[in-house]
Design a protein around this motif. Structure first.
Motif, short mmCIF file in Angstrom:
data_model
loop_
_atom_site.label_atom_id
_atom_site.label_comp_id
_atom_site.label_asym_id
_atom_site.label_seq_id
_atom_site.Cartn_x
_atom_site.Cartn_y
_atom_site.Cartn_z
N LYS A 6 0.83 -1.19 0.00
CA LYS A 6 0.00 0.00 0.00
C LYS A 6 0.87 1.25 0.00
CE LYS A 6 -4.01 -2.09 2.25
NZ LYS A 6 -4.96 -2.04 3.38
N SER A 7 0.43 2.27 -0.74
CA SER A 7 1.18 3.52 -0.85
C SER A 7 1.14 4.28 0.47
CB SER A 7 0.59 4.39 -1.96
OG SER A 7 0.58 3.69 -3.18
N ILE A 8 2.30 4.81 0.86
CA ILE A 8 2.40 5.53 2.14
C ILE A 8 3.25 6.77 1.97
CG2 ILE A 8 2.25 3.38 3.49
CD1 ILE A 8 5.35 3.80 3.98
N GLU A 9 3.19 7.64 2.99
CA GLU A 9 4.19 8.69 3.15
C GLU A 9 4.73 8.58 4.58
OE1 GLU A 9 2.81 12.71 3.10
OE2 GLU A 9 0.79 12.17 3.77
N ILE A 10 6.01 8.86 4.73
CA ILE A 10 6.64 8.78 6.04
C ILE A 10 6.47 10.12 6.76
CG2 ILE A 10 8.81 8.46 7.27
CD1 ILE A 10 9.70 6.61 5.03
N ILE A 11 5.84 10.07 7.94
CA ILE A 11 5.60 11.28 8.71
C ILE A 11 6.81 11.63 9.58
CG2 ILE A 11 4.05 12.40 10.36
CD1 ILE A 11 2.78 11.68 7.67
N GLY A 12 7.47 10.60 10.11
CA GLY A 12 8.62 10.85 10.97
C GLY A 12 9.36 9.55 11.27
N LYS A 13 10.62 9.68 11.73
CA LYS A 13 11.44 8.52 12.08
C LYS A 13 11.97 8.67 13.51
CE LYS A 13 13.23 7.77 7.39
NZ LYS A 13 14.47 7.67 6.57
N ARG A 14 12.27 7.51 14.11
CA ARG A 14 12.86 7.54 15.45
C ARG A 14 13.67 6.27 15.66
NH1 ARG A 14 9.74 8.12 21.28
NH2 ARG A 14 11.63 8.34 22.56
N GLN A 15 14.76 6.38 16.39
CA GLN A 15 15.60 5.22 16.69
C GLN A 15 15.61 4.99 18.20
OE1 GLN A 15 19.32 5.30 14.72
NE2 GLN A 15 20.02 3.33 15.50
N MET A 16 15.46 3.70 18.61
CA MET A 16 15.46 3.34 20.02
C MET A 16 15.92 1.89 20.15
SD MET A 16 12.30 3.46 22.75
CE MET A 16 12.13 5.22 22.62
N PHE A 17 16.84 1.65 21.08
CA PHE A 17 17.35 0.30 21.35
C PHE A 17 17.87 -0.36 20.06
CE2 PHE A 17 13.74 0.52 24.56
CZ PHE A 17 14.55 1.04 25.56
N ASP A 18 18.64 0.39 19.28
CA ASP A 18 19.24 -0.10 18.02
C ASP A 18 18.21 -0.46 16.96
OD1 ASP A 18 21.80 0.19 19.03
OD2 ASP A 18 21.77 -1.83 19.95
#
Length: 925
Positions: A6-18
């Motif tokens: 399904k087509s998406i757009e990325i709103i935001g990213k985050r990194q936690m515990f590798d």
């Protein structure tokens, strides 16, 4: 970008515990979700770098083009609208509100105009629920044309369906009343099925109220956004109390968008015309007398044939010629056939007089059919006589019309029982006549069998001679001939006889499905020189590729004859239309033809009335016409007297029509230009859609085959698809799907690009080596307030030294969209977010938004005034609704809308910006 297909757009990213995860927006269902970054895919996985760059570039170009169009519907139909049709659409959409009478002359395409308005308002989100009220006989044709030309699916609610649903829903024991008119958003219904009752013989008032509850009352409560009424002149009625007018008045008062369609709305009567106009605006058209042009102008549009142009600016309609082909059966070689006709006519007279004596309407209808069959062909009347003889011998009812298999061709709905019987006819007949019908039929059957065995059919001989004569013309090498008959029995005989004579032919009749008819039509167009059709089959098919129609037998309704010729005398016909009427030398048919056809034509010529106009439908009552037919058969002396009286009455009606025709304001010749239609006809959209579909097919690991006739066969993982992209190929491929912007696959692709760029960007190389090294970027810039959204797609080129050039970006975008792109693909590279941080780039994008903001704000005042006006007028209309609870419910809902609108006014000038990064392409010089 995609998540699980399904087509998406990325709103935001985050990194936690590798682990890296993202917040995504799933575009298809507007869902927001948190997922692992490893689950996100670029959607170019099966495309090379150049194909991927073109894929996104073309999709963005399509979106950009559509965002700039004043009108969208012409690009969404499977046909190219004509100049006058696009002009009507423009005028309707420019109005303060959509409440119009479209009064084009017959054959100008009012159905197409209504479809364009409907589609345009749907694409703009202005309507969702649409009710279409049409004559019962036209329901299937409307459904078919809206589906084929505009991809709009309408559900038919006929009388039997409404009765069934009313019984079902009445049995539900629910606190909230269930309304089956809310089950579908787009409904076709006939006016007779919907109009309310006041009384009915044998019904109590409770039963009448129950009947109305599930029809007009339920429809008013169903909250339709738009009502379209075909043949709106039939709604005017003799008074405002006529049930059809009561129905139309209530609906038009309760719905904001109304389209009335009629070629002859005035019918020569000012009070009737005013009632029709009051359906649009009750206040403007109160009073007496014919309204002035100035009063009508804002509400009525009429396009005339004499001003109609095609896409190239040429006159639209061809000349027409009518010929009479006399068939002489009194010749010695047809003597037995001639005598058989006389004997069958005598049998019909006796049987009809017997039916009059018995007051048997059913038998009277069967005898009318027998007389017409005798004029059509020996084969057809022989089959009917054998059928009746067998039923009489076996004691079965011989007067069931359905048993003869001809009811689909005869227009018996035009015969009224009281008119068919003697009550309203001054006919001399022998009451109480006695004869042995079985013996009479036995003799006639033996005579007819002898005729079939030893004589050629006179009409068949004349038909073959005429067809061979027409085909002998060197300029008519691929001549197509359309032959019409009223009867299936005659149709079967003609097809067999033509094939025996070496002429390949194909037939269509009312018992065939629409698909089967289309397949037969395809054969007629491609390979077969002759088609034999019944009237019922011809109603929904257009045959502009043929210009010769032969009427093997004649319906005695001039409009039925006109509808036959209208199958070929249509927009798109490139030759002079020739209609050939075959007429045998028998007394009944000759009398009718010379009176009805010849003299009526003379009257219309004298008055200067176009024979193709449906004014005849407004002036001729079939009951009187059928009485004349019966008098010609039963009492020729009375026929001569009554036919003169009838012609004088028709002449007066036509003269009255002529004197009031000027009451309709016509679109002037200078207003109709080919410019708008040429923009649609020569639009590059079909080419872009085809390229986009080809690239999509490759991306999903499918393949495709290109045919010479505009057809592309796509072999996709979830099934095969035969598609065309230009409406000019529709006649060659009637079974193919016309791919437009609203097709689900195209919508899916466009949603894909709105997801923004992926983790990798394509790298392409200039074939000439002349292009500058750098980056092409595409952006979607949006401005939005509570009432409106405007979009602009912008191309920006960023050189390796950081300079930004918008015009060069547009040039590179154009080059990628073209089929012969001047690049080759190199591969993919990781995207670099620092590219888009360029200050000049951001300044350029801000300038694009400021332009959008200015356009939105400059039109706010006019839009707010229009909105207030529409609400004020809607309140006036709603207060006229006679049913108290419905009126109060609609007023409450309108007030809620008004309150919400007024509360939002303070935010109208706040335009919210949005910018999406659609594509980055690395250009190697």
């Amino acid at each position: 970008m995609q998540y699980r297909g399904k087509s998406i757009e990325i709103i935001g990213k985050r990194q936690m515990f590798d682990k890296t995860f993202c917040w995504i927006h799933i575009l298809e269902n507007d869902v927001f979700k948190q997922v692992m970054i490893d689950e996100i895919e670029d959607y170019h996985s099966n495309l090379d770098a150049l194909s991927y760059a073109r894929y996104v570039s073309i999709a963005a170009r399509i979106q950009g083009e559509i965002a700039q169009k004043r009108l969208l519907a012409p690009y969404e139909s499977s046909l190219t609208p004509l100049p006058h049709q696009i002009l009507v659409l423009e005028k309707v959409m420019q109005g303060l509100q959509t409440r119009y009478l479209l009064a084009d002359e017959v054959g100008m395409g009012k159905t197409i105009e209504a479809g364009l308005v409907l589609k345009e308002k749907k694409l703009r989100g202005e309507v969702k629920r649409v009710l279409l009220i049409v004559p019962k006989s036209a329901m299937l044709q409307w459904q078919s044309e809206l589906r084929e030309h505009f991809c709009e699916n309408f559900h038919i609610y006929d009388s039997s369906f409404i009765n069934s649903m009313a019984k079902t829903f009445a049995s539900f024991d629910a606190e909230d009343e269930l309304n089956f008119w809310k089950q579908h958003n787009q409904i076709i219904v006939s006016s007779d099925a919907l109009k309310p009752l006041t009384v009915r013989d044998g019904w109590s008032q409770k039963r009448v109220d129950e009947y109305n509850k599930y029809r007009l009352e339920a429809v008013l409560e169903a909250e339709f956004d738009m009502v379209i009424i075909d043949e709106a002149h039939k709604m005017g009625g003799a008074t405002a109390q006529v049930s059809r007018y009561v129905m139309a008045d209530a609906l038009c008062n309760s719905v904001p968008n109304v389209l009335l369609l009629s070629a002859t709305p005035h019918r020569g009567k000012s009070d009737h015309f005013r009632r029709v106009l009051q359906l649009i605006d009750p206040d403007t058209f109160t009073g007496d007398g014919m309204p002035s042009i100035a009063e009508i102008q804002p509400y009525v549009m009429r396009s005339e044939k004499r001003f109609a142009l095609d896409y190239d600016g040429k006159k639209l309609f061809q000349q027409r010629e009518t010929q009479r082909l006399n068939v002489l059966t009194e010749k010695w070689e047809f003597a037995k056939q001639h005598q058989l006709y006389e004997d069958v006519t005598e049998y019909v007279k006796k049987s009809f007089e017997n039916a009059l004596d018995m007051n048997s309407y059913a038998k009277g209808l069967v005898m009318v059919m027998f007389q017409k069959l005798a004029s059509s062909s020996t084969a057809a009347v022989l089959s009917a006589m054998r059928n009746r003889y067998k039923r009489l011998q076996e004691g079965e009812d011989p007067d069931e019309l359905e048993e003869y298999g001809e009811q689909d061709s005869l227009r018996y709905s035009d015969f009224e029982e009281e008119g068919l019987m003697a009550a309203e006819m001054d006919v001399v007949y022998n009451a109480g006549i006695a004869f042995n019908e079985i013996d009479e039929l036995g003799k006639l059957i033996r005579k007819a069998e002898e005729v079939m065995r030893i004589e050629k059919d006179a009409k068949m001989v004349a038909l073959l001679d005429k067809i061979y004569q027409l085909r002998s013309d060197p300029s008519e090498e691929n001549l197509k001939v359309l032959v019409f008959t009223e009867f299936r029995g005659t149709q079967e005989y003609l097809i067999e006889s033509l094939k025996d004579a070496g002429l390949d032919c194909v037939g269509i009749n009312g018992s065939m499905s629409l698909t089967a008819r289309k397949n037969a039509l395809q054969r007629f167009k491609d390979d077969v020189p002759v088609m034999v059709a019944t009237d019922a089959a011809g109603e929904s098919l257009n045959m502009q590729f043929c210009h010769i129609v032969i009427n093997y037998d004649l319906p005695w309704n001039p409009m039925a004859l006109e509808q036959r010729i209208g199958r070929i005398d249509r927009i798109g016909q490139s030759h002079k239309v020739v209609a050939i009427n075959m007429l045998t030398d028998n007394s009944v048919d000759s009398r009718i033809y010379n009176t009805i056809m010849s003299k009526l034509d003379t009257i219309m010529d004298e008055l200067g009335i176009d024979k193709t106009s449906d004014v005849l439908d407004s002036t001729i009552e079939m009951k009187h016409l059928n009485q004349l037919y019966l008098q010609s058969l039963l009492d020729p002396r009375q026929f001569e007297k009554d036919s003169k009286k009838w012609l004088n009455e028709i002449k007066d009606k036509l003269r009255n029509y002529r004197s009031t025709e000027h009451a309709l304001p016509s679109i002037s010749e200078k207003e109709i230009t080919k410019t708008a239609a040429s923009e649609v006809k020569y639009s590059p959209l079909p080419i872009w859609l085809e390229d986009l579909m080809d690239l999509h097919c490759i991306n999903v690991k499918g393949f495709y085959d290109k045919m010479l006739n505009g057809l592309t066969l796509y072999h996709l993982p979830d099934g095969n698809l035969g598609a065309i992209f230009d409406s000019k190929w529709e006649e060659d491929n009637p079974a193919a799907i016309h791919i437009t912007l609203q097709h689900p696959i195209i919508q899916h692709i466009i949603r894909d690009i709105d997801g923004g760029i992926g983790r990798e960007i394509p790298v392409i190389q200039s074939l000439s080596g002349e292009e500058r090294p750098g980056y092409l970027t595409l952006w979607k810039v949006t401005g939005k307030n509570d009432n409106e959204t405007k979009v602009c797609y912008s191309a920006q080129y960023i050189s390796d030294n950081g300079r930004v050039f918008a015009p060069y970006g547009q040039t590179l975008w154009d080059m990628l969209v073209k089929r012969k792109a001047q690049f080759k693909g190199i591969g993919f590279m990781a995207s670099d977010p620092t590219i888009t941080e360029n200050a000049q780039l951001q300044k350029n994008l801000y300038s694009v938004f400021l332009k959008i903001e200015s356009e939105i704000q400059s039109g706010i005042a006019a839009k707010l005034d229009k909105k207030r006006h529409v609400m004020d007028v809607a309140e006036i209309r709603i207060r006229r609704i006679g049913i108290e609870n419905i009126r109060q419910g609609k007023l409450k809902k309108l007030q809620e809308q008004r309150d919400l609108f007024e509360n939002n006014l303070s935010h109208a000038y706040n335009v919210v910006p949005d910018v999406k990064h659609i594509l980055t392409v690395r250009i190697n010089g």
